[in-house]
Design a protein around this motif. Sequence first.
Motif, PDB file in Angstrom:
ATOM      1  N   VAL A  65      -3.787   6.918   0.982  1.00  0.00           N
ATOM      2  CA  VAL A  65      -2.338   7.000   1.200  1.00  0.00           C
ATOM      3  C   VAL A  65      -1.635   6.703  -0.123  1.00  0.00           C
ATOM      4  CG1 VAL A  65      -0.385   5.959   2.383  1.00  0.00           C
ATOM      5  CG2 VAL A  65      -2.479   6.415   3.648  1.00  0.00           C
ATOM      6  N   PHE A  90       1.430  13.242   4.282  1.00  0.00           N
ATOM      7  CA  PHE A  90       0.381  12.972   3.303  1.00  0.00           C
ATOM      8  C   PHE A  90      -0.521  14.190   3.162  1.00  0.00           C
ATOM      9  CE2 PHE A  90       1.196   8.636   5.073  1.00  0.00           C
ATOM     10  CZ  PHE A  90       1.705   8.081   3.911  1.00  0.00           C
ATOM     11  N   SER A 236       1.569   9.820   8.324  1.00  0.00           N
ATOM     12  CA  SER A 236       0.791  11.033   8.533  1.00  0.00           C
ATOM     13  C   SER A 236       1.203  11.655   9.870  1.00  0.00           C
ATOM     14  CB  SER A 236      -0.709  10.723   8.537  1.00  0.00           C
ATOM     15  OG  SER A 236      -1.030   9.784   9.546  1.00  0.00           O
TER      16      SER A 236
END
Length: 257
Positions: A65, A90, A236
């Motif tokens: 991340v 992401f 995400s």
Amino acid sequence: MKKVFVSMALAVLALGSQAQVLKNDLLKGYKVGDTLEKTVYDDKRAPINVDTWCGAFTTTPVEGVVSPTVGKALTYDGYSEAGSSINFGFPQGVKGSRVSVYSLVESGKVYSKGTYYLACLVNFAKVGSSNLADILAASASYVGGGNRGQVYVRREGNDKIKFAVGLMKGRNETPMVYDYNTTHLLVLKVDYDKNEVSLFVDPELNQNEPKADAVVAGEEGALKAGLKAISFRNRSGFKGNIGNFRFARDWAGVIGK
């Protein structure tokens, strides 16, 4: 006729003088594609980077991340803040979330009395959860954490989204549903005198503050700590943009130039 023009000019001048914009243009100097975070707080007692986007301190970083990037411009009719935004999401295969903070001040006494407004624009192409997921907060720590007002979003059915406001453990959803691929104006109000937080979604931008769409009253002492940062959580499974932040003392500061 001359008296009318003078009166209008005085009214505009009065509005401008009353507006207390504390922070705005939070993406000044950025261009599309730039990395948002200038550095990462690797210790909860790290020195403050004032008026700077940083990676929030965390004891358990999520592998893969990374910092969000700067994306396309967002605009909303009548709202003065315009320009670049922050991309949600992401790289493919990366799961989890990451908090970025815009550190405002080191002392908790600066923004700790009266009311504060945090406004921004959002545009979602995808919301990856049917449960409330926090995306924005006013934080009591300049390294992130200790949120004292949060904005949440979730998907509603297949083609709508819902927003909510939170304070500590309290949550309250707005009654209306909202569209994807549409730019929405969100205004989070933190009221220390009333010990409550409120959320306005797509409010009318006139001089009078409208009724909030959702309110949460805090338990005793919920708003004891002052505000030190603006906190953004990237996730995400989400796609879209958030930006055009404005931190103000009053409603005039939200809508003024």
